[in-house]
Scaffold this motif. Structure first.
Motif, mmCIF file in Angstrom:
data_model
loop_
_atom_site.group_PDB
_atom_site.id
_atom_site.type_symbol
_atom_site.label_atom_id
_atom_site.label_comp_id
_atom_site.label_asym_id
_atom_site.label_seq_id
_atom_site.Cartn_x
_atom_site.Cartn_y
_atom_site.Cartn_z
ATOM 1 N N GLU A 36 -21.076 28.520 -30.011
ATOM 2 C CA GLU A 36 -20.980 29.440 -28.819
ATOM 3 C C GLU A 36 -21.420 30.781 -29.400
ATOM 4 O O GLU A 36 -22.464 31.513 -28.570
ATOM 5 N N PHE A 47 -22.790 31.662 -23.328
ATOM 6 C CA PHE A 47 -22.237 30.272 -22.811
ATOM 7 C C PHE A 47 -22.225 30.873 -21.373
ATOM 8 O O PHE A 47 -22.288 29.967 -20.430
ATOM 9 N N LYS A 48 -21.795 31.998 -21.062
ATOM 10 C CA LYS A 48 -21.568 32.264 -19.598
ATOM 11 C C LYS A 48 -22.591 32.018 -18.701
ATOM 12 O O LYS A 48 -22.741 31.757 -17.536
ATOM 13 N N HIS A 51 -23.573 28.208 -18.950
ATOM 14 C CA HIS A 51 -23.010 27.193 -18.394
ATOM 15 C C HIS A 51 -23.034 27.292 -16.818
ATOM 16 O O HIS A 51 -22.392 26.608 -15.906
ATOM 17 N N TYR B 18 -15.250 23.793 -18.630
ATOM 18 C CA TYR B 18 -15.771 24.471 -17.348
ATOM 19 C C TYR B 18 -16.733 23.362 -16.911
ATOM 20 O O TYR B 18 -16.835 23.622 -15.612
ATOM 21 N N ARG D 12 -13.421 32.964 -24.651
ATOM 22 C CA ARG D 12 -14.439 31.968 -25.345
ATOM 23 C C ARG D 12 -14.177 30.587 -24.399
ATOM 24 O O ARG D 12 -13.473 30.553 -23.457
ATOM 25 N N PHE D 13 -15.263 29.620 -24.580
ATOM 26 C CA PHE D 13 -15.490 28.578 -23.807
ATOM 27 C C PHE D 13 -13.886 27.822 -24.088
ATOM 28 O O PHE D 13 -13.739 27.028 -22.888
ATOM 29 N N LEU D 71 -15.340 33.535 -18.808
ATOM 30 C CA LEU D 71 -16.123 33.088 -19.938
ATOM 31 C C LEU D 71 -16.880 34.442 -20.100
ATOM 32 O O LEU D 71 -17.619 34.729 -19.402
ATOM 33 N N GLY D 72 -16.730 35.115 -21.526
ATOM 34 C CA GLY D 72 -17.559 35.940 -21.871
ATOM 35 C C GLY D 72 -16.737 37.564 -21.564
ATOM 36 O O GLY D 72 -17.176 38.532 -22.356
#
Lengths: 140, 140, 140, 140
Positions: A36, A47-48, A51, B18, D12-13, D71-72
């Motif tokens: 990540e 990743f945001k 994904h 996710y 995080r993921f 996320l993030g």
């Protein structure tokens, strides 16, 4: 470890088991954190964003757990690319203890995928040229 | 899959990411559950007893993730022994989907250890004869 | 505990911490499992279907941790509804040890939401009449 | 938020669920991380030392989840002491989004315990004077 992407992570209470050592699925969470961070920092693709439209699932994993890690240990995590395919990358990884001894090491293969519009199916998708150029810096 | 130890586990909300598929460290938690059930049911040695004086850490893991698993999927998990050493066992494992397709498969090597009295260090410890006799039933 | 929805869950290796007792965020995973089972079994709405178009996020939680749970303990989990709002339900819960002593107990408030088409925003959504009829059976 | 102990943590993921928002038991892992950092940094008592002979189990928790985290997102976590008992501390906590909006907030009560010699039982143990002096700096 020239060319490797490097991050540190400290062993926390949530990582350790009844024996006071890291429960091994938590090491894989730490490995996922490393990928990540690699995406966010080395590829400039957090990743945001990744994904929104796809992902990078793990299809193959090999790990040798060499030396237990305990609460409070600071691990140095290394990730590098051994082979770069069209839509996949075969990476090496290593977690080291502060004295330089190997905690764990192994190989992980990740595949770049795109989601279908309803997010219910995925298909492999080649790395675009600009991403490939960034990835090649980590080839070892 | 003659001789294998077999358990089912359903994919729960806590396992998926996710993208709606099992986050791969959760598969390793499911694998640990399988070993935990194997100890309790096949060896008559529940982890609560085992961990009084020792453990069975994972020293080597290989896994191929073949087909994603989604929320609600019922997986059938197989564990068998490929090679039985003095204090270690090299096991094969496979998780199947309801249609018989392979979700993941791989190898895991576990080592029997005893704790020192202060629980701070561990050393490999040979399987006693009665445990060895029970383990041999799962050799494939 | 008339009217309560009841499930059992055994404390596994992955739930316990260095002290050999359940790490409290794992109790909340067990509580989420209870809600997941309640939806599947009492409301006939498995989470895999629910999460196609919406969810049931937790907005308020109160828990008293009364007695530690250890590896191998079999807990009996109870869930019931204290107050049923238009789009929310205020539930009581209790986890009991095998001797009937209380492990933990508390209250949790869940809100029914629908996702927007791009799954990026959510809004509260009233329980339809048929779901409300099923929920009322668990009012205490 | 004068007197509060403050740390940041990024989503995080591994923290997010199928809906792309933090799965609430993961927020409690983040809260545990906050207490772990508070012990190490404010009390100079890292958990690796604390857990040699005792612990600080959570006995009471109240949390209101106000605004989903994705996320993030970088969250700022605050911990302070509302009431300091002989062997327990009643703390307030708050997680804020980058725009200052509240993600979650609540109360958590922790009790200082010592293990028996075999680590199988625990009993409450009063804060020693030097620790109490350090804790009082975080009273609000």
């Amino acid at each position: 470890m020239k060319n490797a992407f490097i991050k540190k992570e400290t062993v926390r209470f949530q990582h350790v088991d009844y024996a006071g050592i890291v429960f091994y699925p938590r090491f894989l969470e730490m490995l996922n954190n490393l990928v990540e961070d690699f995406y966010a920092e080395a590829l400039n693709l957090p990743f945001k964003n990744l994904h929104e439209t796809g992902g990078i699932p793990t299809v193959d994993l090999k790990a040798q757990f060499k030396k237990a890690a305990r609460l409070g240990d600071e691990l140095t995590k290394y990730l590098w690319i051994k082979n770069l395919g069209g839509a996949s990358m075969h990476c090496g990884f290593k977690f080291e203890h502060e004295d330089g001894s190997v905690c764990l090491e192994g190989d992980v293969t990740l595949v770049r995928v795109d989601f279908s519009d309803d997010r219910k199916s995925i298909k492999a998708s080649a790395f675009p040229d600009d991403m490939r150029a960034k990835l090649e810096k980590y080839l070892l």
